[in-house]
Design an enzyme around this catalytic site. Structure first.
Site, mmCIF file in Angstrom:
data_model
loop_
_atom_site.group_PDB
_atom_site.id
_atom_site.type_symbol
_atom_site.label_atom_id
_atom_site.label_comp_id
_atom_site.label_asym_id
_atom_site.label_seq_id
_atom_site.Cartn_x
_atom_site.Cartn_y
_atom_site.Cartn_z
ATOM 1 N N ARG A 1 -12.785 -76.282 -85.019
ATOM 2 C CA ARG A 1 -13.762 -76.026 -86.081
ATOM 3 C C ARG A 1 -13.525 -76.978 -87.251
ATOM 4 O O ARG A 1 -12.372 -77.213 -87.642
ATOM 5 C CB ARG A 1 -13.674 -74.570 -86.557
ATOM 6 C CG ARG A 1 -14.051 -73.614 -85.463
ATOM 7 C CD ARG A 1 -14.336 -72.203 -85.970
ATOM 8 N NE ARG A 1 -14.438 -71.304 -84.817
ATOM 9 C CZ ARG A 1 -15.515 -71.192 -84.045
ATOM 10 N NH1 ARG A 1 -16.590 -71.901 -84.323
ATOM 11 N NH2 ARG A 1 -15.522 -70.377 -83.008
ATOM 12 N N ASP A 2 -14.643 -77.499 -87.783
ATOM 13 C CA ASP A 2 -14.554 -78.371 -88.953
ATOM 14 C C ASP A 2 -14.031 -77.558 -90.137
ATOM 15 O O ASP A 2 -14.425 -76.415 -90.347
ATOM 16 C CB ASP A 2 -15.928 -78.966 -89.275
ATOM 17 C CG ASP A 2 -15.822 -80.156 -90.214
ATOM 18 O OD1 ASP A 2 -16.113 -81.282 -89.774
ATOM 19 O OD2 ASP A 2 -15.462 -79.947 -91.398
ATOM 20 N N ASN B 1 -20.777 -90.281 -86.297
ATOM 21 C CA ASN B 1 -20.837 -91.267 -87.374
ATOM 22 C C ASN B 1 -19.962 -92.458 -87.007
ATOM 23 O O ASN B 1 -18.896 -92.281 -86.400
ATOM 24 C CB ASN B 1 -20.346 -90.648 -88.688
ATOM 25 C CG ASN B 1 -21.254 -89.517 -89.163
ATOM 26 O OD1 ASN B 1 -22.465 -89.591 -89.018
ATOM 27 N ND2 ASN B 1 -20.669 -88.474 -89.718
ATOM 28 N N GLU C 1 -15.539 -90.732 -91.932
ATOM 29 C CA GLU C 1 -14.377 -90.557 -92.822
ATOM 30 C C GLU C 1 -13.075 -90.598 -92.034
ATOM 31 O O GLU C 1 -12.065 -91.075 -92.540
ATOM 32 C CB GLU C 1 -14.479 -89.215 -93.558
ATOM 33 C CG GLU C 1 -15.615 -89.168 -94.559
ATOM 34 C CD GLU C 1 -15.834 -87.776 -95.136
ATOM 35 O OE1 GLU C 1 -15.080 -86.843 -94.783
ATOM 36 O OE2 GLU C 1 -16.776 -87.642 -95.940
ATOM 37 N N VAL C 2 -13.079 -90.028 -90.844
ATOM 38 C CA VAL C 2 -11.851 -89.961 -90.040
ATOM 39 C C VAL C 2 -12.005 -90.927 -88.866
ATOM 40 O O VAL C 2 -12.928 -90.790 -88.052
ATOM 41 C CB VAL C 2 -11.595 -88.523 -89.531
ATOM 42 C CG1 VAL C 2 -10.341 -88.496 -88.666
ATOM 43 C CG2 VAL C 2 -11.465 -87.553 -90.705
ATOM 44 N N HIS D 1 -15.252 -88.859 -83.058
ATOM 45 C CA HIS D 1 -15.531 -87.432 -82.912
ATOM 46 C C HIS D 1 -17.022 -87.188 -82.932
ATOM 47 O O HIS D 1 -17.784 -87.921 -83.558
ATOM 48 C CB HIS D 1 -14.847 -86.611 -84.018
ATOM 49 C CG HIS D 1 -15.113 -87.116 -85.398
ATOM 50 N ND1 HIS D 1 -14.450 -88.196 -85.926
ATOM 51 C CD2 HIS D 1 -15.979 -86.699 -86.345
ATOM 52 C CE1 HIS D 1 -14.892 -88.424 -87.148
ATOM 53 N NE2 HIS D 1 -15.830 -87.540 -87.430
ATOM 54 N N MET D 2 -17.408 -86.122 -82.265
ATOM 55 C CA MET D 2 -18.796 -85.666 -82.222
ATOM 56 C C MET D 2 -18.869 -84.352 -82.991
ATOM 57 O O MET D 2 -18.069 -83.446 -82.738
ATOM 58 C CB MET D 2 -19.195 -85.455 -80.758
ATOM 59 C CG MET D 2 -20.559 -84.873 -80.533
ATOM 60 S SD MET D 2 -20.746 -84.487 -78.768
ATOM 61 C CE MET D 2 -21.148 -86.100 -78.141
ATOM 62 N N HIS D 3 -19.788 -84.273 -83.942
ATOM 63 C CA HIS D 3 -20.037 -83.016 -84.652
ATOM 64 C C HIS D 3 -21.024 -82.191 -83.817
ATOM 65 O O HIS D 3 -22.072 -82.711 -83.408
ATOM 66 C CB HIS D 3 -20.681 -83.264 -86.014
ATOM 67 C CG HIS D 3 -19.842 -84.036 -86.989
ATOM 68 N ND1 HIS D 3 -19.220 -83.442 -88.061
ATOM 69 C CD2 HIS D 3 -19.529 -85.353 -87.059
ATOM 70 C CE1 HIS D 3 -18.578 -84.370 -88.762
ATOM 71 N NE2 HIS D 3 -18.744 -85.538 -88.174
#
Ligand code: AMP
Length: 116
Positions: free
Chosen positions: A30-31, A88, A96-97, A101-103
């Site tokens: 989880r974000d 992103n 940012e990181v 990664h996939m949201h």
């Protein structure tokens, strides 16, 4: 060698995170700053900094990110109502990181994909 981020520590369970799915290729958690009722990050276990660094060797992990997204959406109860997947890339993409990664976002009607 690319520089590790906090995501590598989460994958290795060296720091706490709310992991919702993990297998030999990807980890999902989880974000920490959720932007929707469901906001999960799906990351390859291998450190790939950005989409620009993806190679043919990574195709299994990249494909697994999508099958994991489908499973997690089902687990979260948002498969029928729908959701959004976002990746992103670098500065203009708002990354940012620097660990690919996939949201996975859902659980409410999401707004426009981009501000007008
Ligand atoms: P991006 O802007 O695409 O690089 O997204 C990075 C995401 O990682 C942001 O939504 C952050 O809230 C999230 N994030 C950063 N650190 C953590 C952490 N320790 N645990 C969970 N999510 C995090």
């Amino acid at each position: 060698m690319p520089t590790e981020t906090i995501f590598s520590k989460i994958i290795r369970k060296e720091i706490p995170a709310s992991i919702v799915y993990q297998d030999e290729l990807v980890t999902a958690f989880r974000d920490i700053h959720p932007q929707a009722p469901t906001h999960v990050l799906i990351v390859p276990n291998k450190l790939i900094p950005t989409v620009s660094d993806v190679t043919a060797e990574d195709e299994a992990a990249i494909g697994r990110m999508f099958t994991a997204a489908r499973k997690i959406a089902e687990q979260e109860g948002i498969a029928a109502s729908g959701y959004r997947l976002i990746v992103n890339c670098k500065q203009h993409g708002g990354q940012e990181v620097y660990h690919l990664h996939m949201h996975l976002l859902g659980g409410k009607q999401l707004g426009r994909m981009l501000p007008q």
